[in-house]
Scaffold this active site. Structure first.
Site, PDB file in Angstrom:
ATOM      1  N   SER A 177       0.938  -1.173   0.084  1.00 61.92           N
ATOM      2  CA  SER A 177       0.018   0.148   0.088  1.00 61.92           C
ATOM      3  C   SER A 177       0.948   1.135   0.023  1.00 61.92           C
ATOM      4  O   SER A 177       1.857   1.032   0.324  1.00 61.92           O
ATOM      5  CB  SER A 177      -0.969   0.129   1.130  1.00 61.92           C
ATOM      6  OG  SER A 177      -1.783   1.274   1.202  1.00 61.92           O
ATOM      7  N   TYR A 197      -2.113  -0.382  10.309  1.00 62.73           N
ATOM      8  CA  TYR A 197      -1.986  -0.811   9.317  1.00 62.73           C
ATOM      9  C   TYR A 197      -0.667  -0.207   8.561  1.00 62.73           C
ATOM     10  O   TYR A 197       0.160  -1.212   7.653  1.00 62.73           O
ATOM     11  CB  TYR A 197      -3.217  -0.145   8.363  1.00 62.73           C
ATOM     12  CG  TYR A 197      -3.415  -0.840   6.924  1.00 62.73           C
ATOM     13  CD1 TYR A 197      -3.655  -2.100   6.342  1.00 62.73           C
ATOM     14  CD2 TYR A 197      -2.935   0.420   5.860  1.00 62.73           C
ATOM     15  CE1 TYR A 197      -3.762  -2.149   5.084  1.00 62.73           C
ATOM     16  CE2 TYR A 197      -2.881  -0.073   4.461  1.00 62.73           C
ATOM     17  CZ  TYR A 197      -3.631  -1.097   4.218  1.00 62.73           C
ATOM     18  OH  TYR A 197      -3.657  -1.302   2.687  1.00 62.73           O
TER      19      TYR A 197
END
Length: 257
Positions: free
Chosen positions: A141, A155
């Site tokens: 990501s 995250y």
């Protein structure tokens, strides 16, 4: 880029980016072993692939544990006899601030997003090293390695760690001619986007992307297919950012150019 002789395992393939990756490899001729936590979603992916003339099967697994990861790899090899490409795409991102973050959510995020990378590498490497072009691929990501978002520190940490794993694993597995790479999606139009707010919020996000739209799952799949292909045989330890140019502006005023 054809994979008619390849077996590809894709995790998190029940919807969104994972489904697009599984479908993309199937369209290129691969035998696709899909892994999903939700049986109905995973089976739907398999049905869509088969309806399009592809070959796929489904394995249900919650990838929070080493045992579940090892069983997934074992099942794929048991079904197709080998494994050429492993794409660990499954990920979780419960929205919660650092001060409120509970150990259960932290452990879940780190287990699925980061620890599973180690477990999959260990479980799959004996088969990948026997492949003519073994590939170990990950959906990372931009959040974590490059940018941050409140409520997603856990995250972000998992994805930053994943990029570190990709680089280190690439060095360790080069001796087997197995390449290790990843894709860093930006804002992609998937069911998971519902976690980021309503349509008005989505419109504001689109306005801050130079290409003025969200990405499509198939565009992440295309990057994965390239990294898995023979054409990418000299690429390892890298991640490809697919974000519509969102990281480029120095400040929002640059978008008015």
């Amino acid at each position: 880029m054809e994979f008619s002789q390849s077996v590809v395992l894709v995790t998190g393939s029940g919807q969104g980016i994972g489904r697009a990756i599984a479908q993309g490899f199937a369209l290129k001729g691969a035998k696709v072993f899909t892994v999903s936590r939700t049986a109905a979603n995973g089976q739907e992916t398999v049905d869509l692939i088969r309806e399009a003339g592809g070959e796929a099967c489904f394995h249900q697994a919650d990838l929070q544990t080493r045992e579940a990861v090892e069983q997934s790899v074992k099942a794929a090899i048991g079904k197709y006899g080998k494994l050429d490409v492993l794409v660990h795409n499954a990920g979780v991102f419960p929205f919660v601030g650092i001060e409120e973050l509970q150990d259960d959510d932290l452990e879940l995020t780190l287990s699925v997003n980061l620890k599973a990378a180690f477990w999959f590498a260990q479980a799959a490497m004996p088969s990948l090293r026997e492949s003519e072009h073994g590939r170990l691929l990950f959906t990372s990501s931009v959040t974590g390695p490059r940018v941050s978002m409140p409520g997603l520190a856990h995250y972000a940490a998992s994805k930053a760690g994943l990029n570190g794993f990709i680089r280190s694993a690439a060095l360790e597995f080069a001796k087997y001619a197995v390449t290790v790479n990843g894709v860093e999606p930006g804002l992609i139009h998937t069911p998971a986007m519902d976690n980021l707010g309503d349509e008005a919020n989505s419109e504001r996000m689109r306005a801050n992307i130079p290409l003025k739209r969200l990405g499509e799952p198939r565009e992440i799949a295309a990057a994965m297919i390239y990294l898995a292909s023979k054409d990418a045989g000299f690429v390892t330890g890298q991640t490809i950012v697919v974000d519509g140019g969102a990281l480029l502006p120095e400040n929002p005023e640059a978008l008015l150019w």
